[in-house]
Scaffold this motif. Structure first.
Motif, PDB file in Angstrom:
ATOM      1  N   THR A  87       0.921  -1.089   0.073  1.00 55.79           N
ATOM      2  CA  THR A  87      -0.088   0.151   0.050  1.00 55.79           C
ATOM      3  C   THR A  87       0.781   1.372  -0.067  1.00 55.79           C
ATOM      4  N   MET A  91       1.551   2.695  -5.153  1.00 54.56           N
ATOM      5  CA  MET A  91       0.555   2.152  -5.598  1.00 54.56           C
ATOM      6  C   MET A  91      -0.764   2.790  -5.731  1.00 54.56           C
ATOM      7  N   ASN A  92      -0.946   3.974  -5.023  1.00 52.66           N
ATOM      8  CA  ASN A  92      -2.083   4.999  -5.349  1.00 52.66           C
ATOM      9  C   ASN A  92      -1.975   5.614  -6.465  1.00 52.66           C
ATOM     10  N   LEU A 107      -3.661   0.466  -6.486  1.00 56.28           N
ATOM     11  CA  LEU A 107      -4.301   0.203  -5.051  1.00 56.28           C
ATOM     12  C   LEU A 107      -5.600  -0.433  -5.041  1.00 56.28           C
ATOM     13  N   ASN A 134       3.101  -0.730   4.117  1.00 58.24           N
ATOM     14  CA  ASN A 134       4.045   0.249   3.580  1.00 58.24           C
ATOM     15  C   ASN A 134       5.091   0.470   4.673  1.00 58.24           C
ATOM     16  N   TYR A 161      -9.253   1.065   1.880  1.00 59.31           N
ATOM     17  CA  TYR A 161      -9.049   1.710   0.494  1.00 59.31           C
ATOM     18  C   TYR A 161      -9.622   3.167   0.540  1.00 59.31           C
ATOM     19  N   ASP A 170      -0.703   9.871   1.568  1.00 63.83           N
ATOM     20  CA  ASP A 170       0.090   8.787   1.442  1.00 63.83           C
ATOM     21  C   ASP A 170       1.553   9.264   1.143  1.00 63.83           C
ATOM     22  N   SER A 198       1.780  -6.122  -5.613  1.00 66.04           N
ATOM     23  CA  SER A 198       2.704  -5.135  -5.788  1.00 66.04           C
ATOM     24  C   SER A 198       3.303  -4.439  -6.888  1.00 66.04           C
TER      25      SER A 198
END
Length: 308
Positions: A87, A91-92, A107, A134, A161, A170, A198
């Motif tokens: 995370t 990933m976002n 994500l 993370n 999420y 993040d 990932s």
């Protein structure tokens, strides 16, 4: 926006997770039991886990130890299913559009795949562990088994999420795979089938971590996520690129030749990862988040024998 709806869940009802190389555990899954039959010969005891059939409790043992244990028979075995989701900030991506839609967000896609895999495991009677990690935090769910834990799992993923996917919250959450995988292998209670989801954008790599996990007896399935714009960038001209995890920046000029070089480097990276995984006996699945998640479940994972 919720990750799952009732129609999506119905597609998972007839699937089962399988593992070839790990030693199964104590209590076999519901679907496996219908195929293999059952034995009445006593074999061992196992401590109760939420979702177990209360009719199998040994009340005499409970009276002596004041802890719940289940009686097991010779043929009973289950699969421990471990689902690890990266995370980190990378990933976002990509961010949601003006309408708030983020269909290809890595994500979101990873959590959806994780939910599908975990749901299949729970329906099959397997013991399911889920971990989101993370560089700053770790969130865990389980171990649980049984259909009744399906919705709690999906609610856990939905809630995370909603929290992790908020833009700007993040920053600083970096990809740290090697230490996270080593630590997980040392701390987890039971080896089993382990899914890692990932983008592998870790400065220190991931090979040591995967090797450490395998040395602890896990069978590994690596789901390598890319968004469409990472596979084929629609950019040109003089631009500034900013690393979403470190905030480092670079001035680059993107012309057709530069984009061609990028494509060749990306292909070489994929080939390098695929070769490493093949040599180590790791199931490797590159994933474009523009692909419907159901196709990943029913095609490459089924072809690898991970899904039945």
């Amino acid at each position: 926006m919720r990750l799952f709806d009732e129609t999506s869940l119905q597609k998972l009802e007839q699937l089962t997770l399988m593992a070839d190389s790990v030693r199964v555990g104590a209590m076999k899954g519901d679907r496996r039991s219908r195929k293999r039959g059952s034995s009445i010969e006593f074999a061992d005891y196992r401590e109760y886990t939420q979702g177990d059939d209360l009719r199998r409790l040994d009340w005499n043992v409970y009276a002596r130890l004041e802890r719940p244990f289940l009686k097991l028979t010779e043929e009973e075995e289950d699969l421990a299913v471990h689902i690890l989701i990266d995370t980190s900030a990378s990933m976002n991506w990509p961010p949601a559009n003006e309408a708030g839609e983020a269909a290809t967000n890595k994500l979101r896609y990873a959590l959806t795949l994780a939910g599908a895999l975990g749901y299949v495991g729970l329906l099959s009677g397997d013991l399911v562990f889920v971990t989101l990690f993370n560089s700053r935090s770790k969130q865990s769910w389980g171990p649980f088994r049984g259909r009744q834990n399906g919705w709690p799992l999906l609610q856990f993923l939905d809630a995370n999420y909603a929290a992790l996917g908020k833009s700007g919250e993040d920053l600083g959450n970096k990809t740290v795979l090697n230490p996270a995988l080593r630590d997980y292998g040392l701390r987890a209670r039971r080896p089993g089938l382990l899914f890692l989801l990932s983008d592998l954008l870790a400065p220190d790599g991931f090979r040591e971590g995967l090797s450490a996990i395998q040395s602890r007896g896990y069978e590994v399935s690596l789901l390598h996520l890319h968004s469409p714009d990472e596979l084929a960038p629609e950019l040109s001209g003089d631009i500034q690129l900013i690393d979403v995890e470190t905030q480092d920046s670079a001035e680059v000029t993107l012309d057709p030749l530069a984009l061609e070089d990028y494509a060749l480097l990306l292909e070489a990276w994929h080939h390098e990862i695929e070769t490493f995984c093949r040599q180590r006996g790791i199931h490797y699945t590159p994933v474009n988040t523009d692909t419907p998640w159901e196709k990943i479940i029913t095609q490459p994972l089924r072809e690898q024998g991970v899904i039945l």
